[in-house]
Design a protein around this motif. Sequence first.
Motif, PDB file in Angstrom:
ATOM      1  N   GLY A  14      45.052 -43.526  66.912  1.00 43.70           N
ATOM      2  CA  GLY A  14      44.703 -44.625  67.808  1.00 43.70           C
ATOM      3  C   GLY A  14      43.410 -45.315  67.431  1.00 43.70           C
ATOM      4  O   GLY A  14      42.608 -45.659  68.287  1.00 43.70           O
ATOM      5  N   ALA A  17      44.107 -49.453  63.552  1.00 47.42           N
ATOM      6  CA  ALA A  17      45.480 -49.562  63.032  1.00 47.42           C
ATOM      7  C   ALA A  17      46.489 -49.139  64.096  1.00 47.42           C
ATOM      8  O   ALA A  17      47.504 -49.820  64.318  1.00 47.42           O
ATOM      9  CB  ALA A  17      45.632 -48.695  61.786  1.00 47.42           C
ATOM     10  N   SER A  41      43.399 -38.367  69.120  1.00 46.98           N
ATOM     11  CA  SER A  41      42.531 -37.268  69.511  1.00 46.98           C
ATOM     12  C   SER A  41      41.099 -37.771  69.623  1.00 46.98           C
ATOM     13  O   SER A  41      40.504 -38.201  68.632  1.00 46.98           O
ATOM     14  CB  SER A  41      42.619 -36.169  68.447  1.00 46.98           C
ATOM     15  OG  SER A  41      41.475 -35.377  68.486  1.00 46.98           O
ATOM     16  N   GLY A  45      38.259 -38.673  66.800  1.00 47.07           N
ATOM     17  CA  GLY A  45      37.630 -39.992  66.842  1.00 47.07           C
ATOM     18  C   GLY A  45      38.174 -40.923  65.766  1.00 47.07           C
ATOM     19  O   GLY A  45      39.155 -40.612  65.078  1.00 47.07           O
ATOM     20  N   VAL A  47      37.099 -44.091  62.584  1.00 49.35           N
ATOM     21  CA  VAL A  47      36.020 -44.339  61.615  1.00 49.35           C
ATOM     22  C   VAL A  47      34.879 -45.126  62.271  1.00 49.35           C
ATOM     23  O   VAL A  47      33.746 -45.023  61.856  1.00 49.35           O
ATOM     24  CB  VAL A  47      36.475 -45.072  60.320  1.00 49.35           C
ATOM     25  CG1 VAL A  47      37.370 -44.213  59.483  1.00 49.35           C
ATOM     26  CG2 VAL A  47      37.082 -46.404  60.613  1.00 49.35           C
ATOM     27  N   VAL A  49      33.971 -48.172  62.227  1.00 43.26           N
ATOM     28  CA  VAL A  49      33.412 -49.364  61.569  1.00 43.26           C
ATOM     29  C   VAL A  49      34.564 -50.327  61.323  1.00 43.26           C
ATOM     30  O   VAL A  49      35.711 -50.001  61.599  1.00 43.26           O
ATOM     31  CB  VAL A  49      32.702 -49.017  60.241  1.00 43.26           C
ATOM     32  CG1 VAL A  49      31.337 -48.447  60.488  1.00 43.26           C
ATOM     33  CG2 VAL A  49      33.546 -48.087  59.402  1.00 43.26           C
ATOM     34  N   GLY A  50      34.256 -51.489  60.790  1.00 43.59           N
ATOM     35  CA  GLY A  50      35.314 -52.478  60.541  1.00 43.59           C
ATOM     36  C   GLY A  50      35.132 -53.629  61.496  1.00 43.59           C
ATOM     37  O   GLY A  50      35.855 -53.762  62.468  1.00 43.59           O
ATOM     38  N   ALA A  52      34.150 -57.031  60.470  1.00 46.54           N
ATOM     39  CA  ALA A  52      34.285 -58.403  59.959  1.00 46.54           C
ATOM     40  C   ALA A  52      35.741 -58.641  59.589  1.00 46.54           C
ATOM     41  O   ALA A  52      36.410 -57.752  59.059  1.00 46.54           O
ATOM     42  CB  ALA A  52      33.392 -58.596  58.736  1.00 46.54           C
ATOM     43  N   ILE A 185      46.942 -33.130  66.693  1.00 43.45           N
ATOM     44  CA  ILE A 185      48.186 -32.706  66.050  1.00 43.45           C
ATOM     45  C   ILE A 185      47.885 -31.598  65.041  1.00 43.45           C
ATOM     46  O   ILE A 185      46.981 -31.739  64.206  1.00 43.45           O
ATOM     47  CB  ILE A 185      48.845 -33.903  65.319  1.00 43.45           C
ATOM     48  CG1 ILE A 185      49.196 -34.988  66.337  1.00 43.45           C
ATOM     49  CG2 ILE A 185      50.083 -33.471  64.526  1.00 43.45           C
ATOM     50  CD1 ILE A 185      49.405 -36.346  65.733  1.00 43.45           C
ATOM     51  N   LEU A 334      44.110 -47.094  57.133  1.00 40.79           N
ATOM     52  CA  LEU A 334      43.442 -46.333  56.070  1.00 40.79           C
ATOM     53  C   LEU A 334      44.351 -45.260  55.484  1.00 40.79           C
ATOM     54  O   LEU A 334      44.149 -44.827  54.347  1.00 40.79           O
ATOM     55  CB  LEU A 334      42.154 -45.713  56.614  1.00 40.79           C
ATOM     56  CG  LEU A 334      41.105 -46.728  57.109  1.00 40.79           C
ATOM     57  CD1 LEU A 334      39.950 -46.022  57.810  1.00 40.79           C
ATOM     58  CD2 LEU A 334      40.584 -47.583  55.952  1.00 40.79           C
ATOM     59  N   SER A 346      40.514 -54.885  55.172  1.00 39.18           N
ATOM     60  CA  SER A 346      41.271 -53.742  55.697  1.00 39.18           C
ATOM     61  C   SER A 346      42.042 -54.075  56.968  1.00 39.18           C
ATOM     62  O   SER A 346      43.212 -53.711  57.104  1.00 39.18           O
ATOM     63  CB  SER A 346      40.316 -52.601  56.011  1.00 39.18           C
ATOM     64  OG  SER A 346      40.469 -51.593  55.088  1.00 39.18           O
ATOM     65  N   ILE A 347      41.374 -54.732  57.908  1.00 39.79           N
ATOM     66  CA  ILE A 347      42.071 -55.058  59.155  1.00 39.79           C
ATOM     67  C   ILE A 347      43.206 -56.036  58.835  1.00 39.79           C
ATOM     68  O   ILE A 347      44.282 -55.968  59.419  1.00 39.79           O
ATOM     69  CB  ILE A 347      41.087 -55.606  60.209  1.00 39.79           C
ATOM     70  CG1 ILE A 347      40.143 -54.469  60.629  1.00 39.79           C
ATOM     71  CG2 ILE A 347      41.821 -56.175  61.420  1.00 39.79           C
ATOM     72  CD1 ILE A 347      39.017 -54.869  61.558  1.00 39.79           C
TER      73      ILE A 347
HETATM   74  C1  LIG Z   1      32.327 -48.294  55.539  1.00 40.39           C
HETATM   75  C2  LIG Z   1      33.506 -49.050  56.041  1.00 40.39           C
HETATM   76  C3  LIG Z   1      33.343 -50.377  56.449  1.00 40.39           C
HETATM   77  C4  LIG Z   1      34.443 -51.115  56.885  1.00 40.39           C
HETATM   78  N1  LIG Z   1      34.290 -52.430  57.216  1.00 40.39           N
HETATM   79  C5  LIG Z   1      35.384 -53.170  57.487  1.00 40.39           C
HETATM   80  C6  LIG Z   1      35.276 -54.553  57.789  1.00 40.39           C
HETATM   81  O1  LIG Z   1      34.191 -55.125  57.867  1.00 40.39           O
HETATM   82  N2  LIG Z   1      36.417 -55.242  57.993  1.00 40.39           N
HETATM   83  C7  LIG Z   1      37.654 -54.656  57.945  1.00 40.39           C
HETATM   84  O2  LIG Z   1      38.665 -55.347  58.090  1.00 40.39           O
HETATM   85  N3  LIG Z   1      37.761 -53.332  57.740  1.00 40.39           N
HETATM   86  C8  LIG Z   1      36.676 -52.591  57.509  1.00 40.39           C
HETATM   87  N4  LIG Z   1      36.811 -51.250  57.289  1.00 40.39           N
HETATM   88  C9  LIG Z   1      38.110 -50.625  57.461  1.00 40.39           C
HETATM   89  C10 LIG Z   1      38.385 -50.416  58.942  1.00 40.39           C
HETATM   90  O3  LIG Z   1      37.386 -49.620  59.515  1.00 40.39           O
HETATM   91  C11 LIG Z   1      39.738 -49.735  59.106  1.00 40.39           C
HETATM   92  O4  LIG Z   1      40.719 -50.450  58.415  1.00 40.39           O
HETATM   93  C12 LIG Z   1      40.145 -49.713  60.540  1.00 40.39           C
HETATM   94  O5  LIG Z   1      39.148 -49.192  61.351  1.00 40.39           O
HETATM   95  C13 LIG Z   1      41.413 -48.919  60.709  1.00 40.39           C
HETATM   96  O6  LIG Z   1      41.196 -47.550  60.630  1.00 40.39           O
HETATM   97  P1  LIG Z   1      42.412 -46.630  61.005  1.00 40.39           P
HETATM   98  O7  LIG Z   1      42.869 -46.972  62.381  1.00 40.39           O
HETATM   99  O8  LIG Z   1      43.402 -46.685  59.902  1.00 40.39           O
HETATM  100  O9  LIG Z   1      41.779 -45.161  60.974  1.00 40.39           O
HETATM  101  P2  LIG Z   1      40.798 -44.422  62.002  1.00 40.39           P
HETATM  102  O10 LIG Z   1      39.864 -45.354  62.674  1.00 40.39           O
HETATM  103  O11 LIG Z   1      40.204 -43.290  61.244  1.00 40.39           O
HETATM  104  O12 LIG Z   1      41.751 -43.847  63.132  1.00 40.39           O
HETATM  105  C14 LIG Z   1      42.514 -42.688  62.900  1.00 40.39           C
HETATM  106  C15 LIG Z   1      43.133 -42.227  64.213  1.00 40.39           C
HETATM  107  O13 LIG Z   1      43.956 -41.111  63.943  1.00 40.39           O
HETATM  108  C16 LIG Z   1      43.665 -40.092  64.869  1.00 40.39           C
HETATM  109  N5  LIG Z   1      43.940 -38.800  64.244  1.00 40.39           N
HETATM  110  C17 LIG Z   1      43.634 -38.387  62.995  1.00 40.39           C
HETATM  111  N6  LIG Z   1      44.030 -37.108  62.812  1.00 40.39           N
HETATM  112  C18 LIG Z   1      44.606 -36.715  63.983  1.00 40.39           C
HETATM  113  C19 LIG Z   1      45.187 -35.500  64.440  1.00 40.39           C
HETATM  114  N7  LIG Z   1      45.254 -34.417  63.678  1.00 40.39           N
HETATM  115  N8  LIG Z   1      45.648 -35.474  65.695  1.00 40.39           N
HETATM  116  C20 LIG Z   1      45.589 -36.541  66.515  1.00 40.39           C
HETATM  117  N9  LIG Z   1      45.040 -37.717  66.142  1.00 40.39           N
HETATM  118  C21 LIG Z   1      44.558 -37.787  64.893  1.00 40.39           C
HETATM  119  C22 LIG Z   1      42.197 -40.275  65.210  1.00 40.39           C
HETATM  120  O14 LIG Z   1      41.871 -39.697  66.433  1.00 40.39           O
HETATM  121  C23 LIG Z   1      42.124 -41.798  65.262  1.00 40.39           C
HETATM  122  O15 LIG Z   1      42.550 -42.239  66.536  1.00 40.39           O
HETATM  123  C24 LIG Z   1      35.708 -50.495  56.916  1.00 40.39           C
HETATM  124  C25 LIG Z   1      35.857 -49.162  56.568  1.00 40.39           C
HETATM  125  C26 LIG Z   1      34.766 -48.434  56.132  1.00 40.39           C
HETATM  126  C27 LIG Z   1      34.952 -46.997  55.740  1.00 40.39           C
END
Ligand SMILES: Cc1cc2nc3c(=O)[nH]c(=O)nc-3n(C[C@H](O)[C@H](O)[C@H](O)COP(=O)(O)OP(=O)(O)OC[C@H]3O[C@@H](n4cnc5c(N)ncnc54)[C@H](O)[C@@H]3O)c2cc1C
Length: 505
Positions: A14, A17, A41, A45, A47, A49-50, A52, A185, A334, A346-347
């Motif tokens: 959550g 993405a 979970s 938590g 990441v 960040v993200g 822009a 999970i 990610l 990324s977004i």
């Molecule tokens: C340094 C940095 C800077 C960035 N800056 C930008 C930016 O400026 N612009 C941009 O477009 N993108 C940026 N990004 C990318 C952006 O942060 C991500 O694309 C965006 O936040 C999506 O992340 P996500 O949802 O894929 O993963 P996450 O935010 O990591 O979410 C993962 C989810 O999975 C859940 N999860 C994981 N394992 C389990 C488990 N075992 N059981 C239950 N739940 C679980 C977590 O609780 C969480 O809810 C940046 C990334 C980084 C690292």
Amino acid sequence: MSDQRVRSVVVVGGGTAGWMTAAALAKTLSAQRLKITLVESEAIGTVGVGEATIPPILTFNAMLGIDERAFMRATKASFKLGIEFVDWGAVGETYHHPFGTFGLDLEGLKFHQVWRKFSELAGPIGDYNLTEAAARRWRFSLPDPDPSKVMSSLRYAYHFDAGLYARFLRGFSEQRGVVRIEGRIGQVDQNGETGFVEAVVLEDGRRIEGDFFVDCTGFRGLVIGQALKVPYQDWGRWLPNNRAVAIGCELGGDGLTPFTRATAREGGWQWRIPLQHRIGNGYVYSSHHVDDDRALDTLLANLDGAPTDEPNFLRFTPGRRERAWEKNVCSIGLSAGFIEPLESTSIHMIQAGITKLLALFPGNGVDPLEVDEYNRLTAEQVDRIRDFVILHFHATRRDDTDYWRYLSSMIVPDSLARRMELFAHRGRWFPSEYDLFHEPNWLAVLLGQGIVPEEWDPLVDSLPDNQVRQRLSQLSDLIARTAEAMPGHAEFVARYCGAQQGVAA
Ligand SMILES: Cc1cc2nc3c(=O)[nH]c(=O)nc-3n(C[C@H](O)[C@H](O)[C@H](O)COP(=O)(O)OP(=O)(O)OC[C@H]3O[C@@H](n4cnc5c(N)ncnc54)[C@H](O)[C@@H]3O)c2cc1C
């Protein structure tokens, strides 16, 4: 034929993405009475960040029917007109990569070819891009929908608080029937014969079954990587940055600029993303060239105001999943891959993944041909973004540290080398159907990093010089006057969508 229609989707994760995916599925597939469950979970938590984005985010929000002002207020957002790059081509040099286009083609000839011939008296090419002209003046106004007006050429995206965006989309999704389950999970159950995923099992024993799974578990890639073992391509040889440290600070310094600032540093680069209530900052660096302590010291020494939180260290491997979709699991976010955040892509890749998933959503069972198509399109799109991002690091005259010496001398992918060579010779640039970044984007960065074509298109010589000079001067005047007439960005934000009274100017 057995009935294999997808009746339940489990979004695993959550973060941005997960909630973007849940919101889009709930909105667009509501007629299909799909059961959508999201598991996340709080203990793990996100990441966090993200912040822009790039202009297609407007299409995503419009698809959801989100009101812009409400969204900007809720996420404490500001407008983004592009990125200001500091010290990239060489120390002391600054350029903008604005959204929007440069000039107007003349007699079927590309504007930049005409500009190249007259560049000595025509001034910087940015004078012919309204979005850049506004960004340089720290001004903003919404584009005019009338395409005959120069104001229609303005393009923008947002800076927003990523955590608040996910919260906003969570509210949107839950109102439309998405069920959120809190829990960690511990196990992924697969069918013994097909390998298809049948359920994710929480550590407390709850089993969440589904017909289709979207893996949004971030860098962990819990389902696509750990369970289904889809390999990950590592692009570290071209994109050596593999760490980041992020921190917020009080709004100070240049305040609410309508652009992201990316400042090149000894072993990476630093971002500055102004929001209504704070500035997001981070140093993205290569652990082969800079250690964590030095990175943090550099970041803290270059903030516009007092820190508002604790530093957040992140580790990543640049690259992508070999197949983003495998069996009945599509990875988005990610878990599917990460190109470092220099161009805020990324977004957008989350959005692009969702759009393709909706276009290829399984009918009666998962069709391997459609899965292949999803994977082919994703790989092509990500590979083109990779080339564009590498360009920023490779096209540099910096040689002051090992980091920059490595980047300027490394062997880049053939697809990028060819584009750079064609442009350097006579300003030629040809699109690929998979490009997210188009000719104006490449022009901004190629020229900004100091690659000026040796020659121009010989057909430009057939245009009468006097007329061309006059057109150029009229165009740059019109753009300058239009930009001057816009209100200041901070003033506009406070009036249009101020999250609180008195946004700092
Ligand atoms: C340094 C940095 C800077 C960035 N800056 C930008 C930016 O400026 N612009 C941009 O477009 N993108 C940026 N990004 C990318 C952006 O942060 C991500 O694309 C965006 O936040 C999506 O992340 P996500 O949802 O894929 O993963 P996450 O935010 O990591 O979410 C993962 C989810 O999975 C859940 N999860 C994981 N394992 C389990 C488990 N075992 N059981 C239950 N739940 C679980 C977590 O609780 C969480 O809810 C940046 C990334 C980084 C690292």
